[in-house]
Design an enzyme around this catalytic site. Structure first.
Site, mmCIF file in Angstrom:
data_model
loop_
_atom_site.group_PDB
_atom_site.id
_atom_site.type_symbol
_atom_site.label_atom_id
_atom_site.label_comp_id
_atom_site.label_asym_id
_atom_site.label_seq_id
_atom_site.Cartn_x
_atom_site.Cartn_y
_atom_site.Cartn_z
ATOM 1 C CB CYS A 99 -0.880 0.208 1.315
ATOM 2 S SG CYS A 99 -1.844 1.464 1.211
ATOM 3 C CD GLU A 129 1.689 -1.799 8.092
ATOM 4 O OE1 GLU A 129 0.614 -2.113 8.125
ATOM 5 O OE2 GLU A 129 2.207 -0.498 8.598
ATOM 6 C CB SER A 227 -3.270 -6.056 12.272
ATOM 7 O OG SER A 227 -3.017 -4.825 13.248
HETATM 8 O O1 0K2 Z 1 -4.579 -5.177 9.165
HETATM 9 P P1 0K2 Z 1 -3.677 -6.055 8.535
HETATM 10 O O2 0K2 Z 1 -2.087 -5.020 8.433
HETATM 11 O O3 0K2 Z 1 -3.128 -7.479 9.185
HETATM 12 O O4 0K2 Z 1 -3.706 -6.419 7.148
HETATM 13 P P2 0K2 Z 1 -5.118 -6.803 6.398
HETATM 14 O O5 0K2 Z 1 -6.018 -7.376 7.187
HETATM 15 O O6 0K2 Z 1 -4.517 -7.366 5.031
HETATM 16 O O7 0K2 Z 1 -5.699 -5.364 5.846
HETATM 17 C C1 0K2 Z 1 -5.075 -4.774 4.798
HETATM 18 C C2 0K2 Z 1 -4.006 -3.774 5.274
HETATM 19 C C3 0K2 Z 1 -2.673 -3.917 4.788
HETATM 20 C C4 0K2 Z 1 -1.629 -2.827 5.135
HETATM 21 O O8 0K2 Z 1 -1.783 -1.628 6.043
HETATM 22 FE FE1 SF4 Z 2 -3.257 0.978 3.067
HETATM 23 FE FE2 SF4 Z 2 -3.421 -0.786 5.177
HETATM 24 FE FE3 SF4 Z 2 -4.343 1.752 5.437
HETATM 25 FE FE4 SF4 Z 2 -5.621 -0.094 3.695
HETATM 26 S S1 SF4 Z 2 -5.322 -0.278 5.925
HETATM 27 S S2 SF4 Z 2 -5.196 2.109 3.400
HETATM 28 S S3 SF4 Z 2 -3.784 -1.099 3.132
HETATM 29 S S4 SF4 Z 2 -2.232 1.244 5.103
#
Ligand code: 0K2
Ligand code: SF4
Length: 314
Positions: A99, A129, A227
């Protein structure tokens, strides 16, 4: 049927970074055909991953599990610097679905480090991350703190030459406490101009707070390794909702625990598709006389472009 008011949080579900990451896998499959390899779950959602797998994506945890003659995509959570470097050394086609808001944090870390500051990262140990962001600098250069207690235990090179960054998906309130502890112990520490916690995380938590006081129970649709989804459950509990539960989809709802409720909050993490929200609402409609009330605390209109490589023909 028993009446039930279902407060539906908005914003909920897919953020711009998740939308973009999924689009990247789909476009890569269109451009290069199957199989396309994806390092780590593109986003933390089994339904999304299974859907892309059915179209020809192959999910692996490490780069060396990929053949060199197929494209590889890095997940939305970001990767340590060593990963794209290894892909280049192996002469692979690599597409980065990190992202842009995570990349922004990577760049902050690099910038501060070049200016001679030691980095402190607020994040969860082992989360991809955090591993990716810490991996922007040489091993041992970034100090990780997960709690206020960790701040007291920090052993820094020079208390006057410090900066902090954060994971994008943390609890806004818990992070404020850790930042306050850092500022107290290290008055000169530099922080981001604006939070590293992203707009999507912030907005989804604010929407949960707006409904938490009205509801008997809260369901957060999301995966156990997500997360930002887990944080929504915690935010719901902290805002006074006695029963707040994560469910991946309707089949995981504990109907016994929900007996007698008159109001329910529903939200979804940034990686949970709207199909699963509708599935959950339909499951309630089958058991209760449901009235849906939308509680919208913000509007989102952010969109991220896919990398140029995928906008060009093969
Ligand atoms: O919340 P997380 O970082 O574990 O990831 P996802 O549930 O895949 O949500 C997308 C966010 C990815 C990056 O910030
Ligand atoms: Fe980007 Fe993660 Fe925020 Fe979604 S939750 S906008 S992927 S930083």
């Amino acid at each position: 049927m028993t009446p039930l008011t279902l407060y539906l949080a908005a914003p909920r579900g897919f953020c711009a970074g998740v939308d973009r990451a999924i689009k990247i896998v789909e476009l890569a499959l269109q451009k290069w055909g199957a199989p396309v390899y994806v390092r780590h779950e593109i986003v933390h959602n089994k339904y999304v991953v299974d859907g892309l797998r059915a179209k020809g994506a192959v999910f692996v945890e490490e780069l060396d599990e990929c053949p060199v003659d197929r494209p590889v995509i890095f997940s939305a959570h970001g990767v340590p610097k060593s990963v794209p470097a290894a892909a280049e050394a192996r002469q692979m086609i690599a597409v980065d679905a990190t992202c842009p808001l995570v990349t922004k944090v990577h760049n902050e870390a690099a910038r501060h480090s070049e200016a001679g500051l030691q980095m402190v990262m607020i994040g969860h140990a082992g989360h991809p991350e955090t591993v990716g962001t810490m991996g922007q600098l040489p091993e041992g250069e970034v100090l990780l703190v997960e709690t206020v207690e960790d701040v007291a235990a920090l052993n820094v090179r020079d208390p006057a030459k410090l900066a902090y960054i954060t994971q994008t998906t943390l609890s806004v309130d818990d992070t404020a406490g850790i930042v306050a502890a850092l500022n107290t112990r290290f008055p000169n520490i530099l922080g981001p101009h604006k939070e590293d916690i992203c707009y999507a995380t912030t907005n989804r938590q604010a929407a949960v707070k707006a409904i938490a006081g009205k509801i008997d129970a809260l369901l957060v649709i999301g995966a156990p390794n997500s997360s930002n989804s887990l944080r929504l459950v915690e935010v719901g509990r902290a805002a006074g909702c006695a029963y707040a539960q994560l469910v991946q989809r309707a089949s995981e709802i504990d109907w016994r625990a929900l007996e007698g409720i008159r109001s329910l909050g529903v939200t979804a993490g940034a990686s949970a598709p709207e199909e699963l929200v509708n599935e959950v609402i339909d499951a309630f409609r089958a058991r209760f006389a449901v009235t849906v009330e939308l509680v919208e605390t913000a509007q989102e209109n952010i969109e991220f472009k896919v990398p140029r490589l995928l906008r060009e023909p093969a």
